[in-house]
Design a protein around this motif. Structure first.
Motif, PDB file in Angstrom:
ATOM      1  N   GLY A  20       0.818  -1.211   0.000  1.00 41.77           N
ATOM      2  CA  GLY A  20       0.000   0.000   0.000  1.00 41.77           C
ATOM      3  C   GLY A  20       0.847   1.254   0.000  1.00 41.77           C
ATOM      4  N   LEU A  21       1.880   1.278   0.832  1.00 43.30           N
ATOM      5  CA  LEU A  21       2.773   2.437   0.854  1.00 43.30           C
ATOM      6  C   LEU A  21       3.481   2.599  -0.488  1.00 43.30           C
ATOM      7  CD1 LEU A  21       4.404   2.160   4.386  1.00 43.30           C
ATOM      8  CD2 LEU A  21       2.579   3.694   3.641  1.00 43.30           C
ATOM      9  N   TYR A  22       3.834   1.486  -1.085  1.00 37.60           N
ATOM     10  CA  TYR A  22       4.465   1.518  -2.407  1.00 37.60           C
ATOM     11  C   TYR A  22       3.518   2.125  -3.439  1.00 37.60           C
ATOM     12  CZ  TYR A  22       6.223  -0.146  -6.856  1.00 37.60           C
ATOM     13  OH  TYR A  22       6.651  -0.214  -8.155  1.00 37.60           O
ATOM     14  N   GLU A  23       2.244   1.761  -3.398  1.00 37.68           N
ATOM     15  CA  GLU A  23       1.283   2.258  -4.371  1.00 37.68           C
ATOM     16  C   GLU A  23       0.984   3.739  -4.212  1.00 37.68           C
ATOM     17  OE1 GLU A  23      -2.142  -0.261  -4.393  1.00 37.68           O
ATOM     18  OE2 GLU A  23      -0.964  -2.007  -5.001  1.00 37.68           O
ATOM     19  N   ILE A  24       1.132   4.282  -2.998  1.00 37.13           N
ATOM     20  CA  ILE A  24       0.939   5.728  -2.795  1.00 37.13           C
ATOM     21  C   ILE A  24       2.020   6.484  -3.559  1.00 37.13           C
ATOM     22  CG2 ILE A  24       0.958   7.617  -1.119  1.00 37.13           C
ATOM     23  CD1 ILE A  24      -0.184   5.583   0.912  1.00 37.13           C
ATOM     24  N   GLY A  25       3.260   6.060  -3.382  1.00 35.46           N
ATOM     25  CA  GLY A  25       4.361   6.627  -4.151  1.00 35.46           C
ATOM     26  C   GLY A  25       4.956   7.914  -3.629  1.00 35.46           C
ATOM     27  N   THR A  26       4.217   8.660  -2.841  1.00 35.46           N
ATOM     28  CA  THR A  26       4.750   9.916  -2.302  1.00 35.46           C
ATOM     29  C   THR A  26       5.196   9.763  -0.857  1.00 35.46           C
ATOM     30  OG1 THR A  26       2.523  10.633  -1.711  1.00 35.46           O
ATOM     31  CG2 THR A  26       3.373  11.355  -3.855  1.00 35.46           C
ATOM     32  N   ILE A  27       5.071   8.564  -0.318  1.00 31.57           N
ATOM     33  CA  ILE A  27       5.535   8.272   1.036  1.00 31.57           C
ATOM     34  C   ILE A  27       6.925   7.671   0.919  1.00 31.57           C
ATOM     35  CG2 ILE A  27       5.100   6.941   3.144  1.00 31.57           C
ATOM     36  CD1 ILE A  27       2.912   8.988   2.504  1.00 31.57           C
ATOM     37  N   ARG A  28       7.870   8.279   1.631  1.00 31.33           N
ATOM     38  CA  ARG A  28       9.230   7.759   1.551  1.00 31.33           C
ATOM     39  C   ARG A  28       9.338   6.417   2.268  1.00 31.33           C
ATOM     40  NH1 ARG A  28      13.615  11.742   3.345  1.00 31.33           N
ATOM     41  NH2 ARG A  28      12.274  11.924   5.153  1.00 31.33           N
ATOM     42  N   LEU A  29      10.004   5.491   1.613  1.00 28.27           N
ATOM     43  CA  LEU A  29      10.264   4.174   2.186  1.00 28.27           C
ATOM     44  C   LEU A  29      11.651   4.192   2.801  1.00 28.27           C
ATOM     45  CD1 LEU A  29       9.043   2.074  -0.866  1.00 28.27           C
ATOM     46  CD2 LEU A  29       7.714   2.814   1.118  1.00 28.27           C
ATOM     47  N   ARG A  30      11.895   3.302   3.764  1.00 27.71           N
ATOM     48  CA  ARG A  30      13.204   3.243   4.415  1.00 27.71           C
ATOM     49  C   ARG A  30      13.867   1.926   4.073  1.00 27.71           C
ATOM     50  NH1 ARG A  30      15.521   1.284   9.134  1.00 27.71           N
ATOM     51  NH2 ARG A  30      17.189   2.580   9.945  1.00 27.71           N
ATOM     52  N   CYS A  31      15.098   2.008   3.573  1.00 27.73           N
ATOM     53  CA  CYS A  31      15.870   0.809   3.272  1.00 27.73           C
ATOM     54  C   CYS A  31      16.204   0.112   4.587  1.00 27.73           C
ATOM     55  CB  CYS A  31      17.151   1.169   2.527  1.00 27.73           C
ATOM     56  SG  CYS A  31      18.230  -0.246   2.236  1.00 27.73           S
ATOM     57  N   THR A  32      15.930  -1.192   4.641  1.00 28.76           N
ATOM     58  CA  THR A  32      16.201  -1.942   5.867  1.00 28.76           C
ATOM     59  C   THR A  32      17.679  -2.303   6.009  1.00 28.76           C
ATOM     60  OG1 THR A  32      15.627  -3.991   4.717  1.00 28.76           O
ATOM     61  CG2 THR A  32      13.877  -2.905   5.975  1.00 28.76           C
ATOM     62  N   HIS A  33      18.468  -2.001   5.003  1.00 33.93           N
ATOM     63  CA  HIS A  33      19.898  -2.320   5.051  1.00 33.93           C
ATOM     64  C   HIS A  33      20.750  -1.106   5.424  1.00 33.93           C
ATOM     65  CE1 HIS A  33      19.099  -6.275   3.340  1.00 33.93           C
ATOM     66  NE2 HIS A  33      18.242  -5.654   2.536  1.00 33.93           N
ATOM     67  N   CYS A  34      20.531   0.020   4.725  1.00 31.70           N
ATOM     68  CA  CYS A  34      21.385   1.195   4.976  1.00 31.70           C
ATOM     69  C   CYS A  34      20.643   2.354   5.641  1.00 31.70           C
ATOM     70  CB  CYS A  34      22.041   1.666   3.676  1.00 31.70           C
ATOM     71  SG  CYS A  34      20.905   2.422   2.485  1.00 31.70           S
ATOM     72  N   GLY A  35      19.309   2.257   5.781  1.00 33.38           N
ATOM     73  CA  GLY A  35      18.540   3.296   6.455  1.00 33.38           C
ATOM     74  C   GLY A  35      18.168   4.479   5.592  1.00 33.38           C
ATOM     75  N   ILE A  59      -5.190  12.181   7.693  1.00 35.49           N
ATOM     76  CA  ILE A  59      -3.977  11.471   8.092  1.00 35.49           C
ATOM     77  C   ILE A  59      -2.784  12.387   7.858  1.00 35.49           C
ATOM     78  CG2 ILE A  59      -2.481   9.492   7.620  1.00 35.49           C
ATOM     79  CD1 ILE A  59      -5.143   8.649   8.779  1.00 35.49           C
ATOM     80  N   THR A  60      -1.941  12.536   8.859  1.00 36.44           N
ATOM     81  CA  THR A  60      -0.713  13.317   8.726  1.00 36.44           C
ATOM     82  C   THR A  60       0.468  12.355   8.635  1.00 36.44           C
ATOM     83  OG1 THR A  60      -1.655  15.113  10.038  1.00 36.44           O
ATOM     84  CG2 THR A  60       0.747  15.070   9.806  1.00 36.44           C
ATOM     85  N   ILE A  61       1.278  12.537   7.617  1.00 41.77           N
ATOM     86  CA  ILE A  61       2.451  11.692   7.431  1.00 41.77           C
ATOM     87  C   ILE A  61       3.622  12.352   8.139  1.00 41.77           C
ATOM     88  CG2 ILE A  61       4.016  10.636   5.764  1.00 41.77           C
ATOM     89  CD1 ILE A  61       1.127   9.571   5.707  1.00 41.77           C
ATOM     90  N   TRP A  62       4.215  11.624   9.065  1.00 42.94           N
ATOM     91  CA  TRP A  62       5.364  12.122   9.807  1.00 42.94           C
ATOM     92  C   TRP A  62       6.620  11.850   8.997  1.00 42.94           C
ATOM     93  CZ3 TRP A  62       9.533   9.290  11.810  1.00 42.94           C
ATOM     94  CH2 TRP A  62      10.389  10.019  12.643  1.00 42.94           C
ATOM     95  N   GLU A  63       7.428  12.878   8.814  1.00 43.21           N
ATOM     96  CA  GLU A  63       8.696  12.753   8.087  1.00 43.21           C
ATOM     97  C   GLU A  63       9.844  12.872   9.080  1.00 43.21           C
ATOM     98  OE1 GLU A  63       9.727  12.275   4.930  1.00 43.21           O
ATOM     99  OE2 GLU A  63       7.717  11.988   4.153  1.00 43.21           O
ATOM    100  N   PRO A  64      10.724  11.887   9.134  1.00 45.37           N
ATOM    101  CA  PRO A  64      11.869  11.982  10.029  1.00 45.37           C
ATOM    102  C   PRO A  64      12.844  13.050   9.556  1.00 45.37           C
ATOM    103  CG  PRO A  64      12.071  10.077   8.606  1.00 45.37           C
ATOM    104  CD  PRO A  64      10.727  10.664   8.351  1.00 45.37           C
ATOM    105  N   GLU A  65      13.599  13.580  10.494  1.00 38.43           N
ATOM    106  CA  GLU A  65      14.600  14.576  10.144  1.00 38.43           C
ATOM    107  C   GLU A  65      15.706  13.920   9.339  1.00 38.43           C
ATOM    108  OE1 GLU A  65      16.053  16.860  13.413  1.00 38.43           O
ATOM    109  OE2 GLU A  65      14.067  17.097  14.266  1.00 38.43           O
ATOM    110  N   GLU A  66      16.274  14.675   8.422  1.00 36.14           N
ATOM    111  CA  GLU A  66      17.382  14.165   7.622  1.00 36.14           C
ATOM    112  C   GLU A  66      18.606  13.988   8.507  1.00 36.14           C
ATOM    113  OE1 GLU A  66      17.387  13.242   4.429  1.00 36.14           O
ATOM    114  OE2 GLU A  66      15.285  13.757   4.234  1.00 36.14           O
ATOM    115  N   THR A  67      19.357  12.945   8.253  1.00 31.22           N
ATOM    116  CA  THR A  67      20.608  12.736   8.980  1.00 31.22           C
ATOM    117  C   THR A  67      21.762  13.025   8.040  1.00 31.22           C
ATOM    118  OG1 THR A  67      20.583  10.393   8.407  1.00 31.22           O
ATOM    119  CG2 THR A  67      19.623  11.009  10.529  1.00 31.22           C
TER     120      THR A  67
END
Length: 68
Positions: A20-35, A59-67
């Motif tokens: 579902g998150l993939y189909e939205i396309g505007t929600i950032r996904l997180r790589c489980t290997h490098c983050g 629904i509010t999408i929370w965006e983590p701060e950039e590292t």
């Protein structure tokens, strides 16, 4: 829930994400290997957040701060 395998544009490894998150396309996904956070470039962008969550409230999408 259905799953989707996506390739991280940074490290090239495959992560399993919620389809579902993939189909939205505007929600950032997180790589489980490098983050790394990224939007799936080949997403069909065929669903909205409300459709995927089956919500009747905003629904509010929370965006983590950039590292660095």
């Amino acid at each position: 829930m259905h799953i989707k395998e996506v390739t991280c544009p940074r490290c090239g490894k495959i992560s399993v994400v919620d389809g579902g998150l993939y189909e939205i396309g505007t929600i950032r996904l997180r790589c489980t290997h490098c983050g790394f956070y990224f939007e799936p470039p080949d997403s069909p962008r065929s669903k909205t957040v409300a459709q995927v969550t089956n919500a009747n409230v905003p629904i509010t999408i929370w965006e983590p701060e950039e590292t660095a």
